[in-house]
Design a protein around this motif. Structure first.
Motif, PDB file in Angstrom:
ATOM      1  N   ASP A   1      39.662  50.554  19.272  1.00 32.99           N
ATOM      2  CA  ASP A   1      40.177  50.804  20.651  1.00 32.99           C
ATOM      3  C   ASP A   1      41.542  49.957  20.793  1.00 32.99           C
ATOM      4  OD1 ASP A   1      38.189  52.216  21.472  1.00 32.99           O
ATOM      5  OD2 ASP A   1      37.162  50.826  22.405  1.00 32.99           O
ATOM      6  N   ILE A   2      41.400  48.788  19.874  1.00 35.06           N
ATOM      7  CA  ILE A   2      42.421  47.747  20.107  1.00 35.06           C
ATOM      8  C   ILE A   2      43.871  48.404  19.482  1.00 35.06           C
ATOM      9  CG2 ILE A   2      43.514  45.608  18.974  1.00 35.06           C
ATOM     10  CD1 ILE A   2      40.808  44.330  19.656  1.00 35.06           C
ATOM     11  N   PHE A   3      43.522  48.981  18.257  1.00 39.45           N
ATOM     12  CA  PHE A   3      44.707  49.674  17.422  1.00 39.45           C
ATOM     13  C   PHE A   3      45.359  50.899  18.506  1.00 39.45           C
ATOM     14  CE2 PHE A   3      43.209  48.174  13.112  1.00 39.45           C
ATOM     15  CZ  PHE A   3      44.233  47.184  13.154  1.00 39.45           C
ATOM     16  N   THR A   4      44.378  51.638  18.906  1.00 42.37           N
ATOM     17  CA  THR A   4      44.718  52.747  19.609  1.00 42.37           C
ATOM     18  C   THR A   4      45.393  52.451  20.957  1.00 42.37           C
ATOM     19  OG1 THR A   4      42.750  54.021  18.682  1.00 42.37           O
ATOM     20  CG2 THR A   4      43.809  55.117  20.658  1.00 42.37           C
ATOM     21  N   ALA A   5      45.157  51.633  21.742  1.00 48.37           N
ATOM     22  CA  ALA A   5      45.608  51.121  22.921  1.00 48.37           C
ATOM     23  C   ALA A   5      47.088  50.703  22.880  1.00 48.37           C
ATOM     24  CB  ALA A   5      44.736  49.791  23.466  1.00 48.37           C
ATOM     25  N   ASP A   6      47.614  50.400  21.685  1.00 48.69           N
ATOM     26  CA  ASP A   6      48.941  49.766  21.689  1.00 48.69           C
ATOM     27  C   ASP A   6      49.601  50.163  20.111  1.00 48.69           C
ATOM     28  OD1 ASP A   6      49.261  47.784  24.103  1.00 48.69           O
ATOM     29  OD2 ASP A   6      47.542  47.313  23.213  1.00 48.69           O
ATOM     30  N   LEU A   7      49.513  51.504  19.981  1.00 52.06           N
ATOM     31  CA  LEU A   7      50.033  52.081  18.631  1.00 52.06           C
ATOM     32  C   LEU A   7      51.304  51.755  18.391  1.00 52.06           C
ATOM     33  CD1 LEU A   7      48.446  55.494  18.674  1.00 52.06           C
ATOM     34  CD2 LEU A   7      47.953  53.725  17.069  1.00 52.06           C
ATOM     35  N   GLU A   8      52.101  51.565  19.543  1.00 50.60           N
ATOM     36  CA  GLU A   8      53.629  51.068  19.334  1.00 50.60           C
ATOM     37  C   GLU A   8      53.819  49.575  18.816  1.00 50.60           C
ATOM     38  OE1 GLU A   8      52.629  49.302  23.082  1.00 50.60           O
ATOM     39  OE2 GLU A   8      52.146  51.285  22.295  1.00 50.60           O
ATOM     40  N   LYS A   9      52.913  48.903  18.801  1.00 48.33           N
ATOM     41  CA  LYS A   9      52.876  47.446  18.378  1.00 48.33           C
ATOM     42  C   LYS A   9      52.806  47.571  16.837  1.00 48.33           C
ATOM     43  CE  LYS A   9      53.688  45.194  22.137  1.00 48.33           C
ATOM     44  NZ  LYS A   9      52.661  44.008  22.631  1.00 48.33           N
ATOM     45  N   LEU A  10      52.346  48.664  16.220  1.00 49.59           N
ATOM     46  CA  LEU A  10      51.982  48.817  14.956  1.00 49.59           C
ATOM     47  C   LEU A  10      53.304  49.113  14.133  1.00 49.59           C
ATOM     48  CD1 LEU A  10      48.462  50.665  14.825  1.00 49.59           C
ATOM     49  CD2 LEU A  10      48.984  48.083  14.235  1.00 49.59           C
ATOM     50  N   THR A  11      54.368  49.555  14.859  1.00 49.79           N
ATOM     51  CA  THR A  11      55.695  49.773  14.227  1.00 49.79           C
ATOM     52  C   THR A  11      56.173  48.623  13.571  1.00 49.79           C
ATOM     53  OG1 THR A  11      56.020  51.237  16.048  1.00 49.79           O
ATOM     54  CG2 THR A  11      58.093  50.765  14.806  1.00 49.79           C
ATOM     55  N   GLY A  12      56.624  48.949  12.137  1.00 50.07           N
ATOM     56  CA  GLY A  12      57.113  47.631  11.436  1.00 50.07           C
ATOM     57  C   GLY A  12      56.069  46.903  10.875  1.00 50.07           C
TER      58      GLY A  12
END
Length: 231
Positions: A104-115
Motif C-alpha cells: 500500500d505504501i508503494f502503490t499510494a505514491d508511485l511517483e516517489k519511486l522515480t529515480g
C-alpha cells in the motif's frame, strides 16, 4: 539495540545498502538503521520517515545524540510522502512491516519511486505479495536473504528497477527466486516447520468425522510442493 549495535535482522538489511547511497528509511522508528549506516560511512544522506509522533521523536533524539542532523533528515509523514524531490533518493529501505502495508505504501505514491534504483524490503509477513508487486511493476529481485533473530525468521528482498517485464514462477513468488535455490539452513528449517504444521492439521482432519475435502486437498498439495521444493 542502538545506532551502533543493530539487531541481526537490521544488520542483514544494512549490508544491501550501496556505498554512498541517498537513503529513505520508511518506518524508521528510532532511525537506528540510517544512523548506523551514516556512522559507518556507507550512506551520504538519509531521510528517516515515521508516520507516528512517538517514533518520530525517538528518531530525532537518536539523530541528535549521534550528531547526525547534518546527514539524516527525520520526517513525520505517511509512507513515501516523507521523500522530497530534492532529496534525490536512490535507495529505499522498509523493514519490519507486513507485506500488505508495504504494498500500500508503494502503490499510494508511485511517483516517489522515480529515480530510485534499489528497494530493500523486509516484510514480516506477506512475502509472496511483495514479490508479486515487484514483478508487476518491473522490478528484478537481485538478491534475497533470510535470518533468524530473537526466535523469528525474517526474509529480505532486494530489487532494482528494470526496463523489461519480469516473470517469476509460482515457486519463485512463494519461496523466493534466490532463497529456494540457495536453501540456507534457516530457509530449510523454516519450511520444514511449515510442512510439519500442515501435516498436523491434515492429521486432525483425517481424525474428524466430517472432513473438509477442499481444505484437505489444498494441504496435501502444499505439503507435496514443499517436499519437492526442499528436494
Amino acid at each position: 539495540m542502538d545506532a551502533r549495535h543493530l539487531s541481526d535482522r537490521l544488520v542483514r538489511v544494512a549490508k544491501f545498502v550501496p556505498k554512498n547511497a541517498r537513503l529513505a528509511d520508511i518506518g524508521s522508528d528510532h532511525a537506528y538503521l540510517p544512523a548506523y549506516l551514516a556512522i559507518n560511512k556507507i550512506i551520504s544522506y538519509a531521510v528517516a520517515g515515521e508516520v507516528a509522533k512517538g517514533p518520530y521523536e525517538n528518531a530525532v533524539t537518536e539523530i541528535n545524540i549521534e550528531r547526525l542532523d547534518h546527514m539524516i533528515m527525520p520526517r513525520l509523514a505517511n509512507g513515501l510522502k516523507a521523500i522530497k524531490l530534492d532529496d534525490n533518493i536512490d535507495t529505499i529501505t522498509i523493514a519490519g512491516m507486513g507485506g500488505p502495508l508495504i504494498k500500500d505504501i508503494f502503490t499510494a505514491d508511485l511517483e516517489k519511486l522515480t529515480g530510485v534504483r534499489r528497494l530493500i524490503i523486509q516484510p514480516n509477513v506477506g512475502q509472496k505479495l511483495i514479490r508479486e508487486w515487484l514483478m508487476d511493476h518491473s522490478y528484478q529481485i537481485i538478491d534475497e536473504d533470510i535470518v533468524e533473530d530473537d526466535h523469528h525468521v525474517y526474509e529480505i528482498i532486494v530489487a532494482e528497477k528494470v526496463n523489461t517485464k519480469m516473470s517469476y514462477s509460482i515457486l519463485d513468488l512463494k519461496y523466493g527466486p534466490k532463497l529456494r535455490i540457495e536453501q540456507s539452513d534457516v530457509f530449510k528449517a523454516k519450511w520444514h516447520k511449515q510442512m510439519e504444521k500442515k501435516r498436523k492439521v491434515l492429521k486432525n482432519f483425517e481424525a474428524a468425522n466430517k472432513v473438509p475435502i477442499d481444505k484437505k486437498m489444498i494441504l496435501e498439495v502444499d505439503i507435496k510442493e514443499i517436499e519437492e521444493m526442499l528436494g
